[in-house]
Every structure is written in structure tokens, then in C-alpha cells.
Design a protein around this motif. Structure first.
Motif, PDB file in Angstrom:
ATOM      1  N   ALA A 379      65.794  42.759  34.451  1.00 54.48           N
ATOM      2  CA  ALA A 379      66.331  42.520  33.110  1.00 54.48           C
ATOM      3  C   ALA A 379      65.244  42.594  32.053  1.00 54.48           C
ATOM      4  O   ALA A 379      65.466  43.118  30.947  1.00 54.48           O
ATOM      5  CB  ALA A 379      67.021  41.155  33.067  1.00 54.48           C
ATOM      6  N   LEU A 380      64.065  42.071  32.357  1.00 55.43           N
ATOM      7  CA  LEU A 380      62.953  42.131  31.411  1.00 55.43           C
ATOM      8  C   LEU A 380      62.551  43.573  31.138  1.00 55.43           C
ATOM      9  O   LEU A 380      62.253  43.944  29.991  1.00 55.43           O
ATOM     10  CB  LEU A 380      61.759  41.346  31.960  1.00 55.43           C
ATOM     11  N   SER A 381      62.526  44.393  32.164  1.00 54.30           N
ATOM     12  CA  SER A 381      62.123  45.792  32.009  1.00 54.30           C
ATOM     13  C   SER A 381      63.172  46.605  31.271  1.00 54.30           C
ATOM     14  O   SER A 381      62.856  47.291  30.298  1.00 54.30           O
ATOM     15  CB  SER A 381      61.850  46.404  33.396  1.00 54.30           C
ATOM     16  N   GLY A 382      64.412  46.542  31.719  1.00 50.80           N
ATOM     17  CA  GLY A 382      65.447  47.364  31.113  1.00 50.80           C
ATOM     18  C   GLY A 382      65.127  48.850  31.175  1.00 50.80           C
ATOM     19  O   GLY A 382      65.534  49.616  30.296  1.00 50.80           O
ATOM     20  N   GLY A 383      64.374  49.273  32.188  1.00 50.39           N
ATOM     21  CA  GLY A 383      63.991  50.668  32.323  1.00 50.39           C
ATOM     22  C   GLY A 383      62.688  51.011  31.647  1.00 50.39           C
ATOM     23  O   GLY A 383      62.198  52.156  31.773  1.00 50.39           O
ATOM     24  N   ALA A 384      62.063  50.053  30.942  1.00 57.92           N
ATOM     25  CA  ALA A 384      60.783  50.290  30.259  1.00 57.92           C
ATOM     26  C   ALA A 384      59.640  49.716  31.093  1.00 57.92           C
ATOM     27  O   ALA A 384      59.841  48.812  31.910  1.00 57.92           O
ATOM     28  CB  ALA A 384      60.806  49.658  28.871  1.00 57.92           C
ATOM     29  N   PRO A 385      58.419  50.204  30.897  1.00 58.01           N
ATOM     30  CA  PRO A 385      57.279  49.683  31.662  1.00 58.01           C
ATOM     31  C   PRO A 385      56.991  48.223  31.326  1.00 58.01           C
ATOM     32  O   PRO A 385      57.158  47.786  30.189  1.00 58.01           O
ATOM     33  CB  PRO A 385      56.111  50.585  31.230  1.00 58.01           C
ATOM     34  N   VAL A 386      56.559  47.466  32.308  1.00 59.78           N
ATOM     35  CA  VAL A 386      56.167  46.074  32.143  1.00 59.78           C
ATOM     36  C   VAL A 386      54.867  45.835  32.899  1.00 59.78           C
ATOM     37  O   VAL A 386      54.432  46.665  33.710  1.00 59.78           O
ATOM     38  CB  VAL A 386      57.261  45.106  32.666  1.00 59.78           C
ATOM     39  N   ARG A 387      54.259  44.700  32.615  1.00 57.40           N
ATOM     40  CA  ARG A 387      53.059  44.277  33.347  1.00 57.40           C
ATOM     41  C   ARG A 387      53.481  43.186  34.327  1.00 57.40           C
ATOM     42  O   ARG A 387      54.150  42.225  33.942  1.00 57.40           O
ATOM     43  CB  ARG A 387      51.996  43.748  32.387  1.00 57.40           C
ATOM     44  N   VAL A 388      53.085  43.327  35.593  1.00 60.70           N
ATOM     45  CA  VAL A 388      53.565  42.429  36.641  1.00 60.70           C
ATOM     46  C   VAL A 388      52.376  41.906  37.445  1.00 60.70           C
ATOM     47  O   VAL A 388      51.543  42.691  37.917  1.00 60.70           O
ATOM     48  CB  VAL A 388      54.558  43.133  37.586  1.00 60.70           C
ATOM     49  N   PHE A 389      52.319  40.580  37.598  1.00 57.38           N
ATOM     50  CA  PHE A 389      51.344  39.973  38.500  1.00 57.38           C
ATOM     51  C   PHE A 389      52.042  39.582  39.790  1.00 57.38           C
ATOM     52  O   PHE A 389      53.185  39.112  39.782  1.00 57.38           O
ATOM     53  CB  PHE A 389      50.707  38.732  37.881  1.00 57.38           C
ATOM     54  N   GLY A 390      51.345  39.773  40.910  1.00 56.64           N
ATOM     55  CA  GLY A 390      51.919  39.374  42.191  1.00 56.64           C
ATOM     56  C   GLY A 390      50.917  39.532  43.311  1.00 56.64           C
ATOM     57  O   GLY A 390      49.708  39.694  43.081  1.00 56.64           O
ATOM     58  N   GLU A 391      51.415  39.485  44.523  1.00 57.00           N
ATOM     59  CA  GLU A 391      50.579  39.597  45.720  1.00 57.00           C
ATOM     60  C   GLU A 391      50.908  40.905  46.427  1.00 57.00           C
ATOM     61  O   GLU A 391      52.073  41.168  46.753  1.00 57.00           O
ATOM     62  CB  GLU A 391      50.829  38.401  46.640  1.00 57.00           C
ATOM     63  N   CYS A 392      49.875  41.697  46.652  1.00 56.74           N
ATOM     64  CA  CYS A 392      50.020  42.998  47.310  1.00 56.74           C
ATOM     65  C   CYS A 392      49.616  42.837  48.771  1.00 56.74           C
ATOM     66  O   CYS A 392      48.475  42.478  49.069  1.00 56.74           O
ATOM     67  CB  CYS A 392      49.148  44.041  46.618  1.00 56.74           C
ATOM     68  N   GLY A 393      50.564  43.078  49.665  1.00 60.02           N
ATOM     69  CA  GLY A 393      50.310  42.905  51.086  1.00 60.02           C
ATOM     70  C   GLY A 393      50.671  44.129  51.891  1.00 60.02           C
ATOM     71  O   GLY A 393      50.981  45.188  51.344  1.00 60.02           O
ATOM     72  N   PRO A 394      50.654  44.010  53.217  1.00 59.99           N
ATOM     73  CA  PRO A 394      50.852  45.165  54.098  1.00 59.99           C
ATOM     74  C   PRO A 394      52.218  45.815  53.960  1.00 59.99           C
ATOM     75  O   PRO A 394      52.381  46.982  54.263  1.00 59.99           O
ATOM     76  CB  PRO A 394      50.671  44.583  55.502  1.00 59.99           C
ATOM     77  N   ARG A 395      53.214  45.029  53.526  1.00 56.90           N
ATOM     78  CA  ARG A 395      54.559  45.578  53.478  1.00 56.90           C
ATOM     79  C   ARG A 395      55.093  45.734  52.063  1.00 56.90           C
ATOM     80  O   ARG A 395      56.277  45.920  51.858  1.00 56.90           O
ATOM     81  CB  ARG A 395      55.499  44.679  54.289  1.00 56.90           C
ATOM     82  N   GLY A 396      54.215  45.615  51.098  1.00 55.22           N
ATOM     83  CA  GLY A 396      54.658  45.820  49.740  1.00 55.22           C
ATOM     84  C   GLY A 396      54.123  44.783  48.783  1.00 55.22           C
ATOM     85  O   GLY A 396      53.118  44.117  49.037  1.00 55.22           O
ATOM     86  N   PHE A 397      54.815  44.641  47.675  1.00 54.04           N
ATOM     87  CA  PHE A 397      54.361  43.823  46.553  1.00 54.04           C
ATOM     88  C   PHE A 397      55.369  42.716  46.297  1.00 54.04           C
ATOM     89  O   PHE A 397      56.577  42.956  46.262  1.00 54.04           O
ATOM     90  CB  PHE A 397      54.217  44.711  45.309  1.00 54.04           C
ATOM     91  N   THR A 398      54.874  41.491  46.121  1.00 50.22           N
ATOM     92  CA  THR A 398      55.717  40.346  45.797  1.00 50.22           C
ATOM     93  C   THR A 398      55.482  39.959  44.344  1.00 50.22           C
ATOM     94  O   THR A 398      54.424  39.406  44.018  1.00 50.22           O
ATOM     95  CB  THR A 398      55.407  39.154  46.713  1.00 50.22           C
ATOM     96  N   PRO A 399      56.408  40.237  43.431  1.00 53.74           N
ATOM     97  CA  PRO A 399      56.212  39.893  42.009  1.00 53.74           C
ATOM     98  C   PRO A 399      56.284  38.388  41.792  1.00 53.74           C
ATOM     99  O   PRO A 399      57.167  37.713  42.323  1.00 53.74           O
ATOM    100  CB  PRO A 399      57.376  40.610  41.302  1.00 53.74           C
ATOM    101  N   LEU A 400      55.351  37.862  40.997  1.00 55.64           N
ATOM    102  CA  LEU A 400      55.303  36.434  40.717  1.00 55.64           C
ATOM    103  C   LEU A 400      55.429  36.107  39.233  1.00 55.64           C
ATOM    104  O   LEU A 400      55.860  35.018  38.870  1.00 55.64           O
ATOM    105  CB  LEU A 400      54.002  35.829  41.254  1.00 55.64           C
ATOM    106  N   ALA A 401      55.036  37.032  38.346  1.00 58.23           N
ATOM    107  CA  ALA A 401      55.141  36.831  36.898  1.00 58.23           C
ATOM    108  C   ALA A 401      55.122  38.197  36.238  1.00 58.23           C
ATOM    109  O   ALA A 401      54.595  39.168  36.791  1.00 58.23           O
ATOM    110  CB  ALA A 401      54.015  35.949  36.366  1.00 58.23           C
ATOM    111  N   ALA A 402      55.690  38.272  35.035  1.00 62.02           N
ATOM    112  CA  ALA A 402      55.744  39.563  34.332  1.00 62.02           C
ATOM    113  C   ALA A 402      55.679  39.333  32.830  1.00 62.02           C
ATOM    114  O   ALA A 402      56.024  38.259  32.324  1.00 62.02           O
ATOM    115  CB  ALA A 402      57.030  40.315  34.701  1.00 62.02           C
ATOM    116  N   TRP A 403      55.205  40.365  32.121  1.00 61.44           N
ATOM    117  CA  TRP A 403      55.122  40.362  30.669  1.00 61.44           C
ATOM    118  C   TRP A 403      55.776  41.640  30.143  1.00 61.44           C
ATOM    119  O   TRP A 403      55.639  42.710  30.747  1.00 61.44           O
ATOM    120  CB  TRP A 403      53.669  40.341  30.196  1.00 61.44           C
TER     121      TRP A 403
END
Length: 414
Positions: A379-403
Motif C-alpha cells: 500500500a505504501l508503494s502503490g507501484g512506486a519505488p520505496v526504501r525498505v529496511f530488513g534482513e537479507c538471508g538465504p531464502r530472501g528478504f524480510t521487510p521490517l520498515a519502509a519509507w
């Protein structure tokens, strides 16, 4: 194992790492006491005949005593805080003298951990001889017995990894289950061997091995005062305790730091820092190669709103940071990363975070796909780029916060 899942192969993790600091949340939670029960099972980890002499289940004098660090200081069994009321005076003070009794207790504890690591090596060899496919038929009791032996050896980190290995073997879901089981066996073997040969390792790596085995150390080194941006805060729980993880970003130092706080089951940890705020504080790092964990030494004010955002990287840069983290700590399960200008897009039954300016993407981890935070991100993105903080691991990315791309506050996703 965590919800991050399987580990990437060597060809999937870039060999070249960028210069940015690589951090993670690879902390091992303290393990409660357990009582071993004898027994073996075909296809599982069998108990060797010499197990009883190698890792006695009865306490001995000195059980729970600290290990000695390289400079002779004891490494306590729990997280420590500076003992002096004046941090500067404590930093300038000489290392405390270790009494002969404390040294003997530390040596006895080291011997117990060594005996436990040697026993674990024998059990892993028995497991491989019996075949990994039949490992899941041994049932959870045998894995718990092996974990209890590691608790007796005062190696709770090894015990936790054995329990995770047993859960993976019992699940046995997917065509790659034997591959994942073999990978985890290899990492457990690597950790046991690293402990047995710790005197040959560089001190930062040796400190990491001590932490992974389950020995906790006191924070050390110069304290870092900064305006720390609170990136994310979330809790995980098991039958023994609740663990709170708080990720911070130093606006001046550029360092990513992790605060850990614990609480009893049903009781939230005391430390709480809302995401999106900044706090003027002093943190002291823990030892270890690329160790992100720090201790909150002092706060100089209440958390306040800020417009500062952490710098971001691309999805390929995130993988490079993960590769650098594995170089320093092969048992690391994820690294904290901020992705710049990514768009959440559907990918079959899952989701990806696609680079807006490159033809690259990271899959969103399976656990994150079932949380409401993913829909807040969409919903925050709405198809537009966003900045996302999270944890990058062996099976992908876990989003924790976004701007959002433009002005706006941080949106917690966990």
C-alpha cells in the motif's frame, strides 16, 4: 534454522563483497537446562558408547564458570554491563586479575565444552553413516537427547542447533529436504571443529565461535555515541524466553547496531524504542567478527522524531553484503540491509522486491508473506519505488520498515 530457510550455494552468493559494513542478527538465545536420556535409533544421531564419560550429565565443581578471554579476562555466562559508574575510568582501568580458582573453573568448563563438541562429531558421523533420508524416522526424542548432552557440556549454542536440525529432519518437506539437512549438518560440523581448533583461529573469529557455541561475553571496546535512528523492533518467543531485537543506524558513524533484550514467557522485555525515532545514546560493541550486537551504555535524552533515513543499496549489493558476512561468520543467517528504490511486485504465489533501476530482484521470505506488514508495504508503494529496511538471508528478504520515495515517516512492517 530460522524462517529465512535454506542457504544459498557458493555460486549463488557473490564472492566479492562491497566495502559497506555487514551485520546480522545471528544471536543465539540462552538455552535452558535439559536432562539427557540414553538411547539410540537407526538413521538418527546415535549415542556413542563413550558418551557418558565424554559429557557427564551430573554437575561438577565449576559448572557455569566463565571462560577466559585472550587477555585473561573472564567471559561471563550472561550479558554484562560496565562495572564502573564512570565509563571513561573503566575504559582506562587495567584488566582485572584472574584468581587461580577462577582460572581453574574456566579450564574445567572449556574441557566440558570440548568433550561435548567431540561427542557431537561422533554422533554426526553416525548420522551420515546411517543415511540422511532415514534421519527423520528417528523421532524427536533422540534429537532432544543429543541436545541435552550439549547442555550438559555447557554448550547451549550447539544444543540449539541440534534442536533445529531435529526439527528440519522431522519436517522432511520438499524435494530439497535432504540437501538442507546435509547443509545444516555441515555447518554444525564446522562449528564443532572450529571450537576444537579455536586456538588456531584469529581472535575475532575465535570470539565468533565462542558466541555461536553459546558462551556470552561482556561488551568491550570504545563506546560509540551517536544519534541512533531506530530502524525496527520486533519480538520472537519460544518456551524459554521472549527475545526483543532492536535495529539501530548511527547517523554519524554509519554503523548498524543490534540491541537485544530478554523477558520471561508472557512478559515483554523492558527495553523499547519505537521505530522511526532517533535517540542520542552511547553503545558499546560486543566482540566478534562483524558482530552487530551492542549494549546500551547510556542515553542522553528521550527518543525524538527525525527526518534522517539510512542509506540504501541495490538488491545485488545486498547479496554482496551477505557474502561478506558469511566470510566473517559462516553460521550467519541474515544481514541487515536497506534497499533503495525497490518496488514490491507479485511473483506467482509470492512477492519480490524489484530494483526500479536494474533488472534484479530479491524474493520476499516465506514467513514475511503471511504477515500484515507485507500489505502495508504494498500500500505504501502503490507501484512506486520505496526504501525498505530488513534482513537479507538465504531464502530472501524480510521487510521490517519502509519509507516512501518522497517526504514521510517510517512505516513499521513487523
Amino acid at each position: 534454522m530460522t524462517d529465512q530457510g535454506v542457504r544459498r550455494t557458493v555460486t549463488q552468493v557473490p564472492a566479492q563483497a562491497c566495502d559497506a559494513a555487514s551485520d546480522s542478527a545471528g544471536e543465539v538465545a540462552p538455552c535452558g537446562p535439559g536432562e539427557p536420556s540414553p538411547g539410540t535409533a537407526e538413521g538418527g544421531i546415535s549415542a556413542p558408547a563413550s558418551a557418558a564419560s565424554d559429557a557427564p550429565s551430573q554437575p561438577v565443581p565449576g559448572q557455569g564458570a566463565p571462560l577466559l578471554g585472550t587477555a585473561g579476562e573472564p567471559v561471563p555466562d550472561g550479558p554484562g554491563e560496565p562495572s564502573s559508574d564512570e565509563p571513561e575510568a573503566a575504559a582506562l582501568a587495567s584488566p582485572p586479575t584472574v584468581s587461580p580458582a577462577a582460572r581453574r573453573r574456566a579450564e574445567r568448563r572449556a574441557e566440558r565444552v570440548t568433550a561435548g563438541a567431540a561427542e557431537l562429531e561422533r554422533r554426526l558421523a553416525d548420522l551420515l553413516r546411517g543415511g540422511l533420508i532415514s534421519a527423520g524416522h528417528s523421532g524427536p526424542a533422540l534429537w532432544e537427547e543429543t541436545a541435552a548432552r550439549m547442555v550438559d557440556a555447557q554448550a547451549p549454542g550447539l544444543a540449539n542447533r541440534v534442536r533445529d536440525l531435529g526439527a528440519l529432519a522431522s519436517a522432511g518437506v520438499g524435494a530439497d529436504a535432504p540437501v538442507r539437512l546435509l547443509e545444516e549438518c555441515a555447518l554444525l560440523h564446522l562449528l564443532a571443529q572450529a571450537w576444537l581448533r579455536r586456538d588456531r583461529l584469529p581472535e575475532p573469529l575465535a570470539a565468533t565461535v565462542r558466541s555461536r557455541v553459546g558462551l556470552t561475553a561482556s561488551p568491550e571496546g570504545p563506546a560509540i555515541r551517536d544519534d541512533w535512528l531506530v530502524l525496527a523492533q520486533y519480538d520472537t518467543s519460544d518456551s524459554r524466553l521472549i527475545t526483543r531485537r532492536i535495529w539501530l543506524h548511527g547517523t554519524v558513524s554509519g554503523r548498524t547496531a543490534l540491541l537485544l533484550s530478554y523477558g520471561a514467557p508472557g512478559r515483554a522485555p523492558d527495553l523499547a524504542l519505537p521505530a522511526g525515532l532517533a535517540v542520542d545514546a552511547e553503545l558499546t560493541p560486543y566482540p566478534g567478527a562483524g558482530q552487530p550486537r551492542t549494549a546500551l551504555t547510556e542515553r542522553f535524552g528521550a527518543p525524538a522524531p527525525t527526518t534522517v533515513r539510512p542509506p540504501g543499496t541495490t538488491t545485488s549489493g545486498a547479496l554482496a553484503r551477505y557474502g561478506a558476512a558469511l566470510r566473517d561468520d559462516p553460521w550467519r543467517e541474515s544481514v541487515p540491509v536497506t534497499l533503495e528504490r525497490v518496488v514490491p511486485v507479485p511473483d506467482g504465489d509470492g512477492w519480490q522486491l524489484a530494483d526500479a533501476d536494474e533488472d534484479q530482484a530479491l524474493p520476499v521470505g516465506a514467513a514475511a508473506r503471511s504477515r500484515p506488514g507485507l500489505w502495508r508495504l504494498v500500500a505504501l508503494s502503490g507501484g512506486a519505488p520505496v526504501r525498505v529496511f530488513g534482513e537479507c538471508g538465504p531464502r530472501g528478504f524480510t521487510p521490517l520498515a519502509a519509507w516512501p520515495q518522497g517526504p514521510g515517516e517510517a512505516v513499521p512492517l513487523c
